[in-house]
Design an enzyme around this catalytic site. Structure first.
Site, PDB file in Angstrom:
ATOM      1  N   GLU A   1       0.317   3.552   1.898  1.00 24.77           N
ATOM      2  CA  GLU A   1       0.486   3.938   3.299  1.00 24.77           C
ATOM      3  C   GLU A   1       1.909   3.665   3.793  1.00 24.77           C
ATOM      4  OE1 GLU A   1      -1.772   5.401   5.832  1.00 24.77           O
ATOM      5  OE2 GLU A   1      -2.376   6.109   3.877  1.00 24.77           O
TER       6      GLU A   1
ATOM      7  N   THR B   1       0.805  -1.233   0.000  1.00 27.68           N
ATOM      8  CA  THR B   1       0.000   0.000   0.000  1.00 27.68           C
ATOM      9  C   THR B   1       0.834   1.277   0.000  1.00 27.68           C
ATOM     10  OG1 THR B   1      -1.413   1.323   1.489  1.00 27.68           O
ATOM     11  CG2 THR B   1      -0.167  -0.421   2.514  1.00 27.68           C
TER      12      THR B   1
ATOM     13  N   LYS C   1       1.831  -3.341   7.431  1.00 25.75           N
ATOM     14  CA  LYS C   1       1.990  -3.598   5.991  1.00 25.75           C
ATOM     15  C   LYS C   1       3.461  -3.506   5.581  1.00 25.75           C
ATOM     16  CE  LYS C   1      -2.160  -4.315   4.121  1.00 25.75           C
ATOM     17  NZ  LYS C   1      -2.508  -5.368   3.168  1.00 25.75           N
TER      18      LYS C   1
ATOM     19  N   TYR D   1      -1.429   0.336  10.934  1.00 23.28           N
ATOM     20  CA  TYR D   1      -1.716  -0.337   9.654  1.00 23.28           C
ATOM     21  C   TYR D   1      -0.498  -0.252   8.733  1.00 23.28           C
ATOM     22  CZ  TYR D   1      -3.591  -0.880   4.900  1.00 23.28           C
ATOM     23  OH  TYR D   1      -3.783  -1.271   3.597  1.00 23.28           O
TER      24      TYR D   1
HETATM   25  P1  NAP Z   1     -11.566  -4.329   2.323  1.00 22.52           P
HETATM   26  O1  NAP Z   1     -12.719  -3.981   1.457  1.00 22.52           O
HETATM   27  O2  NAP Z   1     -11.506  -3.809   3.719  1.00 22.52           O
HETATM   28  O3  NAP Z   1     -11.498  -5.941   2.374  1.00 22.52           O
HETATM   29  C1  NAP Z   1     -10.684  -6.602   3.294  1.00 22.52           C
HETATM   30  C2  NAP Z   1     -10.979  -8.084   3.218  1.00 22.52           C
HETATM   31  O4  NAP Z   1     -10.186  -8.768   4.217  1.00 22.52           O
HETATM   32  C3  NAP Z   1     -12.447  -8.463   3.533  1.00 22.52           C
HETATM   33  O5  NAP Z   1     -12.813  -9.546   2.736  1.00 22.52           O
HETATM   34  C4  NAP Z   1     -12.377  -8.888   4.982  1.00 22.52           C
HETATM   35  O6  NAP Z   1     -13.411  -9.750   5.383  1.00 22.52           O
HETATM   36  C5  NAP Z   1     -11.045  -9.623   4.963  1.00 22.52           C
HETATM   37  N1  NAP Z   1     -10.494  -9.845   6.292  1.00 22.52           N
HETATM   38  C6  NAP Z   1     -10.280  -8.927   7.268  1.00 22.52           C
HETATM   39  N2  NAP Z   1      -9.779  -9.517   8.357  1.00 22.52           N
HETATM   40  C7  NAP Z   1      -9.661 -10.840   8.071  1.00 22.52           C
HETATM   41  C8  NAP Z   1      -9.224 -11.961   8.794  1.00 22.52           C
HETATM   42  N3  NAP Z   1      -8.825 -11.868  10.065  1.00 22.52           N
HETATM   43  N4  NAP Z   1      -9.209 -13.169   8.181  1.00 22.52           N
HETATM   44  C9  NAP Z   1      -9.673 -13.292   6.905  1.00 22.52           C
HETATM   45  N5  NAP Z   1     -10.120 -12.259   6.172  1.00 22.52           N
HETATM   46  C10 NAP Z   1     -10.101 -11.046   6.752  1.00 22.52           C
HETATM   47  O7  NAP Z   1     -10.202  -3.927   1.630  1.00 22.52           O
HETATM   48  P2  NAP Z   1      -9.891  -3.623   0.082  1.00 22.52           P
HETATM   49  O8  NAP Z   1     -10.070  -2.170  -0.147  1.00 22.52           O
HETATM   50  O9  NAP Z   1     -10.588  -4.607  -0.763  1.00 22.52           O
HETATM   51  O10 NAP Z   1      -8.310  -3.884   0.039  1.00 22.52           O
HETATM   52  C11 NAP Z   1      -7.776  -5.163  -0.271  1.00 22.52           C
HETATM   53  C12 NAP Z   1      -6.349  -5.246   0.238  1.00 22.52           C
HETATM   54  O11 NAP Z   1      -5.567  -4.231  -0.373  1.00 22.52           O
HETATM   55  C13 NAP Z   1      -6.180  -5.043   1.732  1.00 22.52           C
HETATM   56  O12 NAP Z   1      -5.104  -5.841   2.167  1.00 22.52           O
HETATM   57  C14 NAP Z   1      -5.805  -3.579   1.864  1.00 22.52           C
HETATM   58  O13 NAP Z   1      -5.075  -3.367   3.044  1.00 22.52           O
HETATM   59  C15 NAP Z   1      -4.978  -3.394   0.614  1.00 22.52           C
HETATM   60  N6  NAP Z   1      -4.952  -2.050  -0.004  1.00 22.52           N
HETATM   61  C16 NAP Z   1      -6.129  -1.408  -0.255  1.00 22.52           C
HETATM   62  C17 NAP Z   1      -6.083  -0.180  -0.907  1.00 22.52           C
HETATM   63  C18 NAP Z   1      -7.347   0.575  -1.259  1.00 22.52           C
HETATM   64  O14 NAP Z   1      -7.246   1.778  -1.524  1.00 22.52           O
HETATM   65  N7  NAP Z   1      -8.496  -0.084  -1.320  1.00 22.52           N
HETATM   66  C19 NAP Z   1      -4.844   0.364  -1.295  1.00 22.52           C
HETATM   67  C20 NAP Z   1      -3.685  -0.349  -1.033  1.00 22.52           C
HETATM   68  C21 NAP Z   1      -3.755  -1.576  -0.395  1.00 22.52           C
HETATM   69  P3  NAP Z   1     -14.869  -9.165   5.868  1.00 22.52           P
HETATM   70  O15 NAP Z   1     -15.605  -8.834   4.591  1.00 22.52           O
HETATM   71  O16 NAP Z   1     -15.444 -10.301   6.610  1.00 22.52           O
HETATM   72  O17 NAP Z   1     -14.587  -7.953   6.700  1.00 22.52           O
HETATM   73  O1  F7E Z   2      -8.895   8.273   4.328  1.00 23.93           O
HETATM   74  C1  F7E Z   2      -9.197  11.699   5.510  1.00 23.93           C
HETATM   75  C2  F7E Z   2      -8.305  10.778   6.283  1.00 23.93           C
HETATM   76  O2  F7E Z   2      -9.919   6.207   5.274  1.00 23.93           O
HETATM   77  C3  F7E Z   2      -8.345   9.102   3.339  1.00 23.93           C
HETATM   78  C4  F7E Z   2      -7.268   2.210   2.852  1.00 23.93           C
HETATM   79  O3  F7E Z   2      -7.856   1.532   1.781  1.00 23.93           O
HETATM   80  O4  F7E Z   2      -6.086   3.677   1.367  1.00 23.93           O
HETATM   81  C5  F7E Z   2      -7.006   3.653   2.437  1.00 23.93           C
HETATM   82  O5  F7E Z   2      -6.495   4.351   3.555  1.00 23.93           O
HETATM   83  C6  F7E Z   2      -8.040  10.469   3.914  1.00 23.93           C
HETATM   84  C7  F7E Z   2      -7.268  10.429   5.236  1.00 23.93           C
HETATM   85  O6  F7E Z   2      -8.266   6.072   3.334  1.00 23.93           O
HETATM   86  C8  F7E Z   2     -12.508  11.464   6.941  1.00 23.93           C
HETATM   87  O7  F7E Z   2      -7.784  11.412   7.452  1.00 23.93           O
HETATM   88  C9  F7E Z   2     -11.150  13.034   6.341  1.00 23.93           C
HETATM   89  O8  F7E Z   2      -6.275  11.405   5.215  1.00 23.93           O
HETATM   90  O9  F7E Z   2     -10.505   6.916   2.912  1.00 23.93           O
HETATM   91  P1  F7E Z   2      -9.493   6.825   3.974  1.00 23.93           P
HETATM   92  P2  F7E Z   2      -6.728   5.925   3.756  1.00 23.93           P
HETATM   93  O10 F7E Z   2      -6.514   6.216   5.190  1.00 23.93           O
HETATM   94  O11 F7E Z   2      -5.940   6.700   2.769  1.00 23.93           O
HETATM   95  C10 F7E Z   2      -4.816   3.088   1.649  1.00 23.93           C
HETATM   96  C11 F7E Z   2      -3.978   3.164   0.382  1.00 23.93           C
HETATM   97  C12 F7E Z   2      -4.907   1.742   2.222  1.00 23.93           C
HETATM   98  O12 F7E Z   2      -4.022   0.907   2.034  1.00 23.93           O
HETATM   99  C13 F7E Z   2      -5.963   1.519   3.235  1.00 23.93           C
HETATM  100  O13 F7E Z   2      -6.241   0.118   3.380  1.00 23.93           O
HETATM  101  O14 F7E Z   2      -9.285  11.096   4.226  1.00 23.93           O
HETATM  102  N1  F7E Z   2     -10.540  11.853   6.066  1.00 23.93           N
HETATM  103  N2  F7E Z   2     -12.363  12.814   6.882  1.00 23.93           N
HETATM  104  C14 F7E Z   2     -11.363  10.855   6.434  1.00 23.93           C
HETATM  105  N3  F7E Z   2     -11.221   9.518   6.337  1.00 23.93           N
HETATM  106  C15 F7E Z   2     -12.268   8.751   6.774  1.00 23.93           C
HETATM  107  N4  F7E Z   2     -12.167   7.407   6.658  1.00 23.93           N
HETATM  108  N5  F7E Z   2     -13.400   9.303   7.282  1.00 23.93           N
HETATM  109  C16 F7E Z   2     -13.586  10.667   7.401  1.00 23.93           C
HETATM  110  O15 F7E Z   2     -14.617  11.135   7.866  1.00 23.93           O
END
Ligand code: NAP
Ligand code: F7E
Length: 362
Positions: free
Chosen positions: A135, A133, A161, A157
């Site tokens: 992050e 990620t 990661k 987190y």
């Molecule tokens: P998400 O919607 O939060 O999905 C996470 C998945 O992991 C869900 O299926 C969840 O199950 C499962 N999970 C959580 N805890 C678990 C456990 N203890 N054992 C088995 N399964 C578990 O995340 P996403 O946005 O699809 O992201 C997919 C991956 O990419 C994650 O690893 C995330 O950290 C990474 N990532 C995401 C982004 C982004 O912007 N979306 C960017 C960079 C990296 P439940 O449905 O039961 O909760």
């Molecule tokens: O926040 C700000 C917050 O929670 C984005 C995950 O998929 O992407 C995700 O992480 C920004 C942050 O995503 C609210 O402070 C303001 O600066 O949508 P987010 P994230 O933290 O960037 C990365 C790449 C991952 O890997 C992660 O799994 O938005 N923000 N106001 C807020 N964020 C939330 N959630 N809620 C608010 O009300």
């Protein structure tokens, strides 16, 4: 030709659902690991299950990233060609509340998969994708961020990661496992979890526009992210595992916008112009123009307010990715841009809001 077998952890999440759909379209047999839940957690993949359960090309198993024996047994029984490790406690804010759990699932969970591959003697047979990620870059050390930018994670987190990233690289170097890190920047969609900022905004904006909600309470408006569409990004995961060698790739749009920009654009799409006034925690989003008069909304009304509950103990202020390596070596080209992403999310949530309104009025 014999179908390839993929095993996806995190199949019930946003990326799991898009990736499963993509791999099924490429004739894979897709196995997914879902965890037991007290209520249904398969909403994003139910359509695939209904379409594919008869020909046994989409199969679900119970499992949990905290259970090494379960993970090892599943990898042995499924005998996959490709493993996509998408399971994670993926919410950055929540990781400050559950740091130990986050480390167990996101860091050690990844080790459990790699160790299983090693213990089962599958090092040369299976390819592993690790969901790394942006992050990792956290407090950014250079802009834009690429594969060579030093990491500086800013949350439990991000730190978990970071372990997962390095253990993936280490098992690649130590045991010759084809294991690749996709360093993906934020990617969103209509299937994005409702507590991530983009989806929280599109849901609130559309619900406000049909009279179901009064205000959007938000955290840091200044945070900037490089947002893309999950559909484009899951394709890159597959491309990484088809590449001739395992490697690490940044996946990003190359453009960034603030949370404030996202809110203004979303309101515009439902015909409401919003302007931000004031500073700090007193900044508010106020209506300056309404295209089609909507019940109860008037110019001058405050629609957006800051609630410090959404601030993080340490924030990632700005992210901007350089994905030239993936674009050159993998020939990865995204189809969506910022505008088409928001448009799709707003349209989808508007449909949901209108349905919700009809049910409420019945
Ligand atoms: P998400 O919607 O939060 O999905 C996470 C998945 O992991 C869900 O299926 C969840 O199950 C499962 N999970 C959580 N805890 C678990 C456990 N203890 N054992 C088995 N399964 C578990 O995340 P996403 O946005 O699809 O992201 C997919 C991956 O990419 C994650 O690893 C995330 O950290 C990474 N990532 C995401 C982004 C982004 O912007 N979306 C960017 C960079 C990296 P439940 O449905 O039961 O909760
Ligand atoms: O926040 C700000 C917050 O929670 C984005 C995950 O998929 O992407 C995700 O992480 C920004 C942050 O995503 C609210 O402070 C303001 O600066 O949508 P987010 P994230 O933290 O960037 C990365 C790449 C991952 O890997 C992660 O799994 O938005 N923000 N106001 C807020 N964020 C939330 N959630 N809620 C608010 O009300």
């Amino acid at each position: 030709m014999k179908s390839k077998i993929a095993l996806i952890t995190g199949i019930t999440g946003q990326d799991g659902a898009y990736l499963a759909e993509f791999l099924l379209s490429k004739n894979y047999i897709v196995h997914g690991i879902k965890r037991r839940s007290s209520s249904f957690n398969t909403e994003r993949i139910d359509h695939l299950f209904q379409e594919r359960s008869e020909d046994s090309t989409f199969i679900l198993h119970y499992g949990d990233m905290s259970d090494g024996m379960n993970i090892t047994r599943l990898i042995r029984d499924v005998n996959p060609n490709e493993i996509y490790n998408l399971a994670a406690m993926s919410h950055v804010r929540v990781s400050f509340d559950t740091p130990e759990y986050t480390a167990n699932i996101d860091a050690i969970g990844t080790l459990r998969i790699l160790e299983a591959v090693r213990l089962l003697g599958m090092e040369k047979k299976v390819k592993v994708y690790q969901a790394s990620t942006s992050e990792l870059f956290g407090k950014v050390q250079e802009t834009p961020q690429s594969e060579t930018t030093p990491f500086y994670p800013r949350s439990p987190y991000g730190v978990a990661k970071m372990y997962a990233y390095w253990i993936t690289k280490n098992y690649r170097e130590a045991y010759g496992i084809f294991a690749s890190n996709g360093i993906l920047f934020n990617h969103e969609s209509p299937m994005r979890g409702e507590t991530f900022v983009t989806r929280k905004i599109t849901r609130a904006v559309t619900r406000i526009s049909v009279g179901l909600q009064n205000q959007l309470l938000i955290g840091n408006l200044n945070a900037k992210r490089d947002w893309g569409h999950a559909k484009d990004y899951v394709k890159s995961m597959w491309m990484m595992l088809q590449h001739d060698k395992a490697d690490d790739f940044v996946i990003a749009s190359g453009q960034n916008f603030s949370v404030r920009d996202f809110i203004i654009k979303s309101f515009k799409l439902v015909g409401i112009d919003v302007d931000f006034q004031g500073t700090g925690i007193n900044e508010t989003g106020v209506i300056t123009k309404i295209k089609n008069q909507t019940d109860g909304l008037k110019v001058g009304q405050t629609l957006v307010k800051i609630d410090p509950v959404y601030f993080r103990p340490s924030e990632v202020d700005t992210l901007l990715g350089n994905s030239n390596k993936a674009r050159t070596k993998l020939k990865w080209i995204p189809e969506y841009d910022f505008d088409s992403l928001i448009k799709e999310m707003v349209q989808s949530d508007l449909t949901l809001a209108n349905k919700e309104k009809i049910i409420k009025e019945l």
